[in-house]
Design a protein around this motif. Structure first.
Motif, PDB file in Angstrom:
ATOM      1  N   ASP A 230       0.753  -1.208  -0.024  1.00 16.28           N
ATOM      2  CA  ASP A 230      -0.039   0.030  -0.075  1.00 16.28           C
ATOM      3  C   ASP A 230       0.965   1.304  -0.067  1.00 16.28           C
ATOM      4  OD1 ASP A 230       0.872  -0.779   2.815  1.00 16.28           O
ATOM      5  OD2 ASP A 230      -0.498   0.942   3.303  1.00 16.28           O
ATOM      6  N   ALA A 232       0.729   5.897  -0.335  1.00 16.52           N
ATOM      7  CA  ALA A 232       0.232   7.101  -0.683  1.00 16.52           C
ATOM      8  C   ALA A 232       1.147   8.190  -0.299  1.00 16.52           C
ATOM      9  CB  ALA A 232      -1.150   7.047   0.243  1.00 16.52           C
ATOM     10  N   GLU A 233       0.832   9.375  -0.647  1.00 18.69           N
ATOM     11  CA  GLU A 233       1.439  10.584  -0.370  1.00 18.69           C
ATOM     12  C   GLU A 233       0.600  11.790  -0.036  1.00 18.69           C
ATOM     13  OE1 GLU A 233       3.917  12.642  -3.310  1.00 18.69           O
ATOM     14  OE2 GLU A 233       2.745  11.501  -5.077  1.00 18.69           O
ATOM     15  N   VAL A 248      -4.584  13.524   0.436  1.00 20.02           N
ATOM     16  CA  VAL A 248      -3.662  12.396   0.318  1.00 20.02           C
ATOM     17  C   VAL A 248      -4.040  11.739  -1.067  1.00 20.02           C
ATOM     18  CG1 VAL A 248      -3.305  10.059   1.018  1.00 20.02           C
ATOM     19  CG2 VAL A 248      -3.910  11.892   2.697  1.00 20.02           C
ATOM     20  N   GLY A 250      -3.529   8.430  -3.607  1.00 21.49           N
ATOM     21  CA  GLY A 250      -2.996   7.106  -3.591  1.00 21.49           C
ATOM     22  C   GLY A 250      -1.986   6.732  -4.699  1.00 21.49           C
ATOM     23  N   ARG A 251      -1.064   5.767  -4.471  1.00 18.42           N
ATOM     24  CA  ARG A 251       0.039   5.435  -5.183  1.00 18.42           C
ATOM     25  C   ARG A 251       0.172   4.018  -5.502  1.00 18.42           C
ATOM     26  NH1 ARG A 251       1.241   9.355  -8.669  1.00 18.42           N
ATOM     27  NH2 ARG A 251       2.070  11.404  -7.728  1.00 18.42           N
ATOM     28  N   PHE A 256      -5.537   1.533  -0.098  1.00 19.08           N
ATOM     29  CA  PHE A 256      -4.969   2.166   1.061  1.00 19.08           C
ATOM     30  C   PHE A 256      -5.928   2.497   2.110  1.00 19.08           C
ATOM     31  CE2 PHE A 256      -3.387   5.886   3.322  1.00 19.08           C
ATOM     32  CZ  PHE A 256      -2.230   5.663   3.619  1.00 19.08           C
ATOM     33  N   LEU A 289      -8.324   4.523  -0.693  1.00 16.27           N
ATOM     34  CA  LEU A 289      -7.724   5.191  -2.028  1.00 16.27           C
ATOM     35  C   LEU A 289      -7.017   4.041  -3.001  1.00 16.27           C
ATOM     36  CD1 LEU A 289      -5.876   8.213  -0.569  1.00 16.27           C
ATOM     37  CD2 LEU A 289      -8.048   8.204  -1.582  1.00 16.27           C
ATOM     38  N   ASN A 291      -4.694   3.804  -6.807  1.00 15.36           N
ATOM     39  CA  ASN A 291      -3.607   4.622  -7.462  1.00 15.36           C
ATOM     40  C   ASN A 291      -4.586   5.803  -8.260  1.00 15.36           C
ATOM     41  OD1 ASN A 291      -1.219   5.208  -8.656  1.00 15.36           O
ATOM     42  ND2 ASN A 291      -1.656   4.111 -10.642  1.00 15.36           N
ATOM     43  N   ASP A 294      -7.604  10.832  -4.936  1.00 13.02           N
ATOM     44  CA  ASP A 294      -7.199  11.677  -3.755  1.00 13.02           C
ATOM     45  C   ASP A 294      -8.523  12.071  -3.006  1.00 13.02           C
ATOM     46  OD1 ASP A 294      -8.416  13.353  -5.477  1.00 13.02           O
ATOM     47  OD2 ASP A 294      -6.848  14.841  -5.449  1.00 13.02           O
TER      48      ASP A 294
END
Length: 383
Positions: A230, A232-233, A248, A250-251, A256, A289, A291, A294
């Protein structure tokens, strides 16, 4: 006579057509087959097709090398195909572990079995270590929880198809293809995102298969393992004396389900050591979240921050409780203690009259005047 001859010729032509129609009816019965094969010394794929749903057939794949007029089976893998639907091409993938490989010709021999009975078999021949260079070469391959990126270099100007695969064991969980891509003289990176959910902390394989059209149809394949996590940033934050927010992003294709923790510390200027005193902390769950999704999470302080300088620490926690990212910023408040009290959420419940000294709330005075006017009006009508 000519008419009779014409009818005879017409009858003879119609006989094969009737036979072909009978064959198409036979083809309409249960059919399951190996429709396509590919292999190199690193990996292979076998494409299956059936016009009916299938359950737990056995696929046997053997890597064979000619040896002085005989054949030597270098490696053999046997596994269940599981279930797959009707009228759908299903690809199964395998990986060889060949060490100290010799140059020369090799053959992938695949058989599809049902309780020991051979339903279909096929072969694919290839050459390892030939001097003829491919038009393309794979420089690098990077799969991760978001998707997969491959860097390709052209030895000659080329047009090709790119197929990206997410592999779990022998199963292709997700695949997508970009067709008629071109490269002339400069290396370039190509990417694709996974269109399926991943499981946290699980190992997968990212694989690309490049089909080059000329001078004859050929393939290049490459694969790399990765562990899905998982991710996120924090992309944006806002803060003042009343509260804070963080956006935030999701990545990962792992859902997430983390948390944000907002912590406020008052900086102590008089100490000269840059120390700070904890004020309060608020923890909020981040909406789920994936990819490129947000969400913005907002929090409010229990009380407005009075005049001073504060340090705001925002921590983003992942699914496993690990800190993924930490951000710090400053809140500078010029709100006095009295103003903060008046502006607090409970200030509206306090009584404060317009002339202050008599303790009569403004709204009660206005209500009293209106009441007296109504009573006076009624009194006049009665008399």
């Amino acid at each position: 006579m000519k008419a009779l001859l014409f009818l005879l010729v017409l009858f003879l032509i119609s006989v094969p057509q009737a036979s072909a129609a009978d064959t198409s009816q036979v083809d309409g019965t249960h059919q399951v087959r190996i429709s396509e094969l590919y292999s190199d010394l690193e990996s292979y794929d076998v494409t299956l097709y059936s016009n009916q749903p299938e359950e737990d057939l056995i696929l046997e794949a053997s890597l064979v090398r000619p040896d002085r007029g005989n054949e030597e089976a270098i490696a053999t893998q046997t596994f269940s195909t599981g279930s797959f639907p009707a009228n759908t091409r299903v690809m199964k993938v395998g990986f060889w572990d060949i060490r100290n490989a010799e140059r020369g010709a090799y053959t992938l021999r695949a058989r599809l079995l049902d309780q020991g009975k051979v339903l279909s078999e096929s072969e694919y021949d290839f050459v390892y270590g030939s001097n003829s260079a491919s038009r393309l070469q794979v420089d690098d391959l990077v799969p991760n929880s978001e998707g997969i990126t491959v860097a390709l270099s052209p030895n000659q100007a080329s047009i090709f198809d790119l197929e990206y695969m997410l592999v779990d064991g022998h199963d292709v969980l997700y695949s997508t293809k970009t067709e008629k891509v071109s490269l002339t003289s400069v290396p370039e990176a190509f990417s694709a995102s996974w269109g399926t959910l991943l499981e946290n902390n699980k190992e997968y394989t990212g694989r690309v298969k490049v089909r080059v059209y000329s001078p004859s149809r050929g393939f290049i394949a490459s694969a790399e393992n990765f562990t899905a996590i998982d991710d996120a940033e924090i992309t944006d934050i806002y803060e003042d004396e009343t509260g804070a927010s963080a956006t935030v992003l999701g990545r990962s294709q792992v859902p997430f389900e983390g948390n944000l923790v907002f912590s406020v510390y008052e900086l102590q200027e008089s100490s000269g050591s840059g120390s700070s005193v904890f004020v309060e902390s608020v923890r909020e769950r981040v909406p789920v979240l994936l990819n490129d999704d947000d969400e913005t999470v907002e929090v409010a302080w229990e009380e407005r921050l009075t005049a001073g300088v504060y340090r705001l620490e925002i921590e983003l926690f992942g699914n496993n409780g690990d800190v993924i990212e930490r951000r710090e910023t400053i809140i500078e408040s010029d709100l006095s203690a009295s103003n903060a009290s008046e502006a607090s959420p409970d200030a509206g419940n306090e009584t404060s009259g317009e002339d202050g000294g008599n303790g009569i709330p403004g709204f009660s005075f206005a209500t009293g005047v209106a009441g007296l006017a109504v009573v006076f009006s009624l009194f006049k009508k009665l008399h």
